[in-house]
Design a protein around this motif. Structure first.
Motif, PDB file in Angstrom:
ATOM      1  N   PRO A  58      48.693 -58.793 101.770  1.00 14.46           N
ATOM      2  CA  PRO A  58      47.067 -58.964 101.824  1.00 14.46           C
ATOM      3  C   PRO A  58      47.481 -60.430 102.401  1.00 14.46           C
ATOM      4  N   SER A  59      48.322 -60.520 103.463  1.00 17.95           N
ATOM      5  CA  SER A  59      48.332 -61.345 104.468  1.00 17.95           C
ATOM      6  C   SER A  59      47.699 -60.846 105.508  1.00 17.95           C
ATOM      7  N   TRP A  60      46.125 -60.511 105.509  1.00 21.17           N
ATOM      8  CA  TRP A  60      45.410 -60.011 106.499  1.00 21.17           C
ATOM      9  C   TRP A  60      44.757 -61.238 107.031  1.00 21.17           C
ATOM     10  N   ILE A 212      44.615 -65.045 111.524  1.00 20.28           N
ATOM     11  CA  ILE A 212      44.312 -63.371 111.434  1.00 20.28           C
ATOM     12  C   ILE A 212      46.145 -63.386 110.565  1.00 20.28           C
ATOM     13  N   GLY A 213      46.743 -62.581 109.893  1.00 21.64           N
ATOM     14  CA  GLY A 213      48.038 -62.611 109.566  1.00 21.64           C
ATOM     15  C   GLY A 213      48.759 -61.722 109.552  1.00 21.64           C
ATOM     16  N   MET A 214      50.276 -61.411 109.113  1.00 23.57           N
ATOM     17  CA  MET A 214      50.619 -60.405 109.397  1.00 23.57           C
ATOM     18  C   MET A 214      50.889 -58.785 109.058  1.00 23.57           C
ATOM     19  N   ALA A 215      50.244 -58.827 108.049  1.00 20.31           N
ATOM     20  CA  ALA A 215      49.619 -57.356 107.859  1.00 20.31           C
ATOM     21  C   ALA A 215      49.077 -57.383 108.985  1.00 20.31           C
ATOM     22  N   PHE A 216      47.872 -57.119 109.762  1.00 18.61           N
ATOM     23  CA  PHE A 216      46.694 -56.990 110.647  1.00 18.61           C
ATOM     24  C   PHE A 216      47.851 -56.438 111.851  1.00 18.61           C
TER      25      PHE A 216
END
Length: 266
Positions: A58-60, A212-216
């Motif tokens: 969920p970390s986008w 912008i999070g780590m998922a991206f």
């Protein structure tokens, strides 16, 4: 008669030497092609894992809303909230629970709509807008899911690629579509996430900027690795096609020169 025997000995010796050299060259070429294809498959497996992990996370987009005393993680299909550390002093930050909701959950959507309608009296209404399932979320998620499916199909074709040039070409084509669709998904998210209405979260007291999070970055790393796998797949497919073309043209046997002095009659 002796000259005829000398002719046969010369021709057979030369032919055997050429055949041995050709066989050794084909073995080296085949081994190199197999190594390249296996390396490409390994890279594609790593890329598939990174892309799947990025989509599941969920970390986008991450924002720390101090007035709510919580960190919000806005994903492509999943939104989560984590309470801030100073509220739960007895736990570590990584052990704090995440409270998550699905963007496509009908009941959650109804609550979000009610909060938005009551935006003047509800401080969470501004943040609730970011829990909606927007069109750019759907397009991004669609491209990324297509990339994952294509990567899985590519692995199946890649296993048979060393045995057949047709599978090698199909493998390279599928990896190319994998890299293309993953890149499209990353580009859509990147530009949409930097829009003003997506980048900033309006609270009751202040405005907070989402990062912008780590998922991206996890998904982008998978996309970059899939591009490397594409380069190696293209090289192996081209090499296999070249070998097939050379096999179709049988080499003409070279006749021994009859004007050699040793074949002349005495």
């Amino acid at each position: 008669m002796p000259s005829f025997l000398r002719f046969n000995q010369f021709y057979s010796t030369k032919t055997d030497t050429e055949n041995d050299a050709t066989t050794m060259s084909e073995r080296k070429t085949t081994s190199a092609q197999t190594i390249v294809i296996i390396s490409s498959l390994i890279l594609l497996i790593v890329a598939l894992g990174l892309q799947a992990g990025g989509v599941m996370s969920p970390s986008w987009q991450v924002v720390d809303i101090r007035e709510f005393r919580a960190t919000h993680h806005h994903g492509l299909w999943l939104d989560c909230t984590r309470p801030q550390l100073h509220l739960v002093k007895s736990q570590n930050k990584d052990d704090l629970p995440l409270h998550c909701t699905y963007k496509f959950d009908i009941s959650a959507t109804q609550i979000i709509d009610e909060n938005i309608e009551d935006i003047d009296q509800n401080s969470a209404a501004g943040e609730s807008e970011h829990h909606q399932f927007f069109g750019w979320h759907k397009f991004t998620l669609g491209f990324m899911l297509c990339a994952i499916v294509l990567a899985a199909l590519s692995l199946l074709c890649g296993i048979c690629a060393p045995c057949s040039s047709g599978f090698a070409v199909l493998y390279a084509i599928l990896v190319a579509f994998t890299a293309f669709t993953a890149t499209c998904g990353d580009a859509i998210f990147f530009f949409a996430a930097h829009r003003v209405d997506s980048r900033f979260v309006q609270g009751l007291v202040g405005t907070y900027e989402q990062v912008i999070g780590m998922a991206f970055y996890l998904h982008v790393a998978g996309t970059a690795i899939s591009c490397l796998a594409l380069i190696m797949a293209a090289i192996s497919a081209y090499s296999l096609l070249q070998n097939n073309e050379s096999d179709r043209h049988l080499p003409m046997r070279e006749m021994a020169p009859l004007h050699e002095p040793r074949f002349a009659r005495v």
